[in-house]
Scaffold this motif. Structure first.
Motif, short mmCIF file in Angstrom:
data_model
loop_
_atom_site.label_atom_id
_atom_site.label_comp_id
_atom_site.label_asym_id
_atom_site.label_seq_id
_atom_site.Cartn_x
_atom_site.Cartn_y
_atom_site.Cartn_z
N ALA A 37 0.83 -1.21 0.00
CA ALA A 37 0.00 0.00 0.00
C ALA A 37 0.87 1.26 0.00
O ALA A 37 0.57 2.24 -0.71
CB ALA A 37 -0.92 -0.01 1.21
N CYS A 89 2.22 1.99 -3.44
CA CYS A 89 1.21 2.67 -4.28
C CYS A 89 1.20 4.16 -4.00
O CYS A 89 1.16 4.98 -4.93
CB CYS A 89 -0.17 2.08 -4.03
SG CYS A 89 -0.42 0.39 -4.61
N ASN A 114 -3.75 -4.73 -5.56
CA ASN A 114 -4.65 -3.61 -5.33
C ASN A 114 -5.93 -3.87 -6.12
O ASN A 114 -5.91 -4.55 -7.15
CB ASN A 114 -4.00 -2.26 -5.64
CG ASN A 114 -3.67 -2.06 -7.09
OD1 ASN A 114 -3.51 -3.01 -7.86
ND2 ASN A 114 -3.53 -0.81 -7.51
N ARG A 129 -10.37 3.41 -8.02
CA ARG A 129 -9.43 3.37 -6.90
C ARG A 129 -8.50 4.56 -7.01
O ARG A 129 -8.36 5.17 -8.07
CB ARG A 129 -8.63 2.07 -6.93
CG ARG A 129 -7.88 1.86 -8.24
CD ARG A 129 -7.11 0.55 -8.29
NE ARG A 129 -6.53 0.35 -9.61
CZ ARG A 129 -7.08 -0.40 -10.54
NH1 ARG A 129 -8.20 -1.05 -10.32
NH2 ARG A 129 -6.51 -0.51 -11.73
N PRO A 171 -4.49 5.43 -5.89
CA PRO A 171 -3.28 4.93 -5.23
C PRO A 171 -2.78 5.82 -4.12
O PRO A 171 -2.09 5.34 -3.21
CB PRO A 171 -2.27 4.85 -6.38
CG PRO A 171 -2.78 5.83 -7.40
CD PRO A 171 -4.27 5.76 -7.30
N MET A 195 -4.33 4.45 -0.91
CA MET A 195 -4.40 3.00 -0.78
C MET A 195 -3.98 2.57 0.62
O MET A 195 -2.98 3.06 1.17
CB MET A 195 -3.48 2.34 -1.81
CG MET A 195 -3.67 0.83 -1.95
SD MET A 195 -5.26 0.39 -2.67
CE MET A 195 -5.14 1.16 -4.29
N LEU A 238 -6.56 -4.06 -0.06
CA LEU A 238 -5.99 -5.06 -0.95
C LEU A 238 -6.82 -6.33 -0.98
O LEU A 238 -7.51 -6.67 -0.02
CB LEU A 238 -4.55 -5.36 -0.53
CG LEU A 238 -3.62 -4.14 -0.48
CD1 LEU A 238 -2.26 -4.55 0.06
CD2 LEU A 238 -3.48 -3.50 -1.85
#
Length: 239
Positions: free
Chosen positions: A12, A15, A43, A53, A55, A58, A63
């Motif tokens: 995460a 991202c 992801n 979504r 990033p 995130m 996930l």
């Protein structure tokens, strides 16, 4: 919950760092192999009950886990439509533990005009004499397409998808992240150099020595930690 807390957090964070650097957009993908099960941590297609979504926000809980064939086995979010990128590459490369699919803004341009990305400096040396190109420029949504990406990647660190983006791999999340940063940086330098003249790539002996110098755990950790500190300095990450 499959995938250690550390692995989930790290993927995460990767991202969020890639978004910070302008290397991951709404369609960018990240995945890691879960050592204990062989399943894949990805992801998702959507986050928190909303379409799409981001990033930059995130989290580990966003996930989703799929099996080696891409079937969801854990998580409420759906896996991405291009999951075959991950199943194909992970199946072909047992040495790879992390895979990123990014729409790198400069590196992608080289495939559009049919020019190779060359190692024009020491930080481009991990990619070899030229970055390979996968001729399939469509979305990679079928297993045979994922296998094609893996064939084009071969034993390398990265492959450019024709006019589409790149797939970058690593022995861990940190390596995949650092390779992504170095690939785009090398492409930017080559592009800028071409505005002045003809870029010169590193020769084979020099190339091998440069790779030995820069593509090792010590340098990877240094670069990864730099971006962690940068994100903390900008308030993107806590700590």
């Amino acid at each position: 919950m499959q995938g250690s807390k550390e692995l989930r957090e790290k993927l995460a964070i990767a991202c969020r760092l890639l978004y910070m650097e302008g290397l991951m957009d709404h369609a960018g993908l990240a995945g890691a192999r879960i050592p204990e099960t062989g399943n894949l941590l990805l992801n998702p297609r959507e986050m928190r009950g909303t379409p799409g979504r981001h990033p930059g926000i995130m989290s580990a809980d966003d996930l989703v886990v799929v099996d080696p064939d891409g079937k969801r086995v854990e998580g409420t979010n759906n896996p991405p439509s291009e999951t075959p990128i991950f199943t194909g590459v992970f199946r072909a490369r047992p040495d790879v533990m992390a895979v990123l699919h990014l729409h790198l803004p400069t590196a992608t341009l080289f495939s559009i005009v049919g020019k190779p990305i060359l190692p024009i400096g020491v930080m481009g040396s991990p990619f070899g004499e030229a970055v390979p190109v996968c001729p399939d420029g469509t979305l990679i949504q079928r297993p045979e397409q994922g296998d094609g990406v893996a064939r084009s990647l071969g034993k390398g660190l990265a492959v450019i998808l024709q006019g589409h983006g790149a797939v970058i791999v690593g022995a861990n999340v940190e390596e995949a992240f650092v390779a992504s940063v170095l690939l785009e940086d090398n492409a930017v330098r080559q592009y800028r150099a071409a505005m002045i003249g003809t870029p010169k790539s590193m020769e084979r002996g020099e190339l091998a020595e440069a790779r030995r110098q820069v593509w090792n755990p010590k340098v990877v950790a240094k670069i990864w930690n730099y971006y962690l500190l940068k994100a903390r300095a900008q308030g993107i990450l806590e700590g």
